[in-house]
Design a protein around this motif. Structure first.
Motif, PDB file in Angstrom:
ATOM      1  N   ASP A   3      46.559  35.771  47.044  1.00 61.49           N
ATOM      2  CA  ASP A   3      46.874  36.088  48.424  1.00 61.49           C
ATOM      3  C   ASP A   3      46.907  34.754  49.165  1.00 61.49           C
ATOM      4  O   ASP A   3      46.639  33.705  48.577  1.00 61.49           O
ATOM      5  N   SER A   4      47.212  34.799  50.441  1.00 64.19           N
ATOM      6  CA  SER A   4      47.302  33.560  51.228  1.00 64.19           C
ATOM      7  C   SER A   4      45.910  33.090  51.617  1.00 64.19           C
ATOM      8  O   SER A   4      45.345  33.534  52.614  1.00 64.19           O
ATOM      9  N   ILE A  29      44.722  41.544  50.089  1.00 63.54           N
ATOM     10  CA  ILE A  29      43.283  41.675  50.345  1.00 63.54           C
ATOM     11  C   ILE A  29      43.035  42.640  51.508  1.00 63.54           C
ATOM     12  O   ILE A  29      42.151  43.495  51.441  1.00 63.54           O
ATOM     13  N   GLU A  30      43.830  42.503  52.575  1.00 64.25           N
ATOM     14  CA  GLU A  30      43.628  43.342  53.764  1.00 64.25           C
ATOM     15  C   GLU A  30      43.824  44.818  53.446  1.00 64.25           C
ATOM     16  O   GLU A  30      43.285  45.687  54.133  1.00 64.25           O
ATOM     17  N   HIS A  34      42.285  44.119  45.965  1.00 57.69           N
ATOM     18  CA  HIS A  34      41.364  43.373  45.101  1.00 57.69           C
ATOM     19  C   HIS A  34      40.179  44.228  44.633  1.00 57.69           C
ATOM     20  O   HIS A  34      39.415  43.806  43.778  1.00 57.69           O
ATOM     21  N   ARG A  35      40.047  45.414  45.168  1.00 55.79           N
ATOM     22  CA  ARG A  35      38.967  46.333  44.782  1.00 55.79           C
ATOM     23  C   ARG A  35      39.470  47.477  43.901  1.00 55.79           C
ATOM     24  O   ARG A  35      38.693  48.355  43.520  1.00 55.79           O
ATOM     25  N   PRO A  44      36.243  41.034  37.437  1.00 53.40           N
ATOM     26  CA  PRO A  44      35.189  41.962  37.852  1.00 53.40           C
ATOM     27  C   PRO A  44      34.565  41.588  39.196  1.00 53.40           C
ATOM     28  O   PRO A  44      33.972  42.423  39.865  1.00 53.40           O
ATOM     29  N   HIS A  45      34.715  40.331  39.606  1.00 52.58           N
ATOM     30  CA  HIS A  45      34.184  39.854  40.886  1.00 52.58           C
ATOM     31  C   HIS A  45      35.053  40.313  42.052  1.00 52.58           C
ATOM     32  O   HIS A  45      34.617  40.307  43.200  1.00 52.58           O
ATOM     33  N   GLY A  46      36.299  40.703  41.760  1.00 54.10           N
ATOM     34  CA  GLY A  46      37.180  41.220  42.796  1.00 54.10           C
ATOM     35  C   GLY A  46      37.680  40.171  43.771  1.00 54.10           C
ATOM     36  O   GLY A  46      37.846  40.449  44.956  1.00 54.10           O
TER      37      GLY A  46
END
Length: 169
Positions: A3-4, A29-30, A34-35, A44-46
């Motif tokens: 993502d940016s 992300i918004e 990522h989840r 796994p850290h997302g």
């Protein structure tokens, strides 16, 4: 997968500098992409970025690890001599452990925090100033790049974080 953000930009810069072909997968992300389970299977850290290599079927997450993977794959941006290699690695770790987290917090508390907390703003702004001082003195000493005379993964890692210097105080 990116993502940016400064961490995502590091990998894109390296891929472009290395002239490696790649397909960009925008992770919004918004929107919480990522989840999602498909992304969490890659990291796994997302968190972004993640790189997957079709030729080796390797998947690597964390921007510093990706930069080291790309340097190892191409033989570029990490000096071959022991001294140069560890100069670059220590400055890469300086970025990963200090510049990214601290400048990110400065940016957050100065610009995006829902309420201004003077202690947090002052703490991270002062740390940003300290880190910029460390980098300024280092580049003045080397006369070229953060880790010495050669352009390296350390420069690629630091640069995107410095683009927002005005938001970091």
């Amino acid at each position: 997968y990116t993502d940016s953000s400064p961490n995502g930009f590091k990998v894109t810069i390296a891929l472009e500098e290395l002239a490696l072909p790649y397909r960009l997968h925008h992770v919004r992300i918004e929107a919480g992409e990522h989840r999602q389970p498909a992304f969490l299977a890659l990291n796994p850290h997302g968190r972004i970025p993640v790189i997957t290599a079709d030729d080796t079927r390797i998947s690597v997450f964390e921007s510093g690890a990706i930069l080291l993977y790309l340097a190892g794959k191409t033989g570029r941006f990490l000096p071959a001599d022991v001294r140069g290699k560890y100069e670059a690695l220590q400055w890469l770790m300086f970025q990963m452990g200090g510049v990214g987290p601290m400048l990110g917090q400065a940016h957050h508390f100065r610009i995006y925090a829902p309420e201004q907390i003077d202690y947090a703003v002052n703490r991270y702004t002062n740390e940003a100033k300290r880190l910029y001082g460390v980098m300024d003195r280092q580049v003045a000493r080397t006369g070229a790049h953060i880790a010495g005379r050669e352009y390296s993964v350390a420069d690629i890692a630091v640069y995107p974080w410095l683009n927002s210097w005005n938001n970091q105080g």
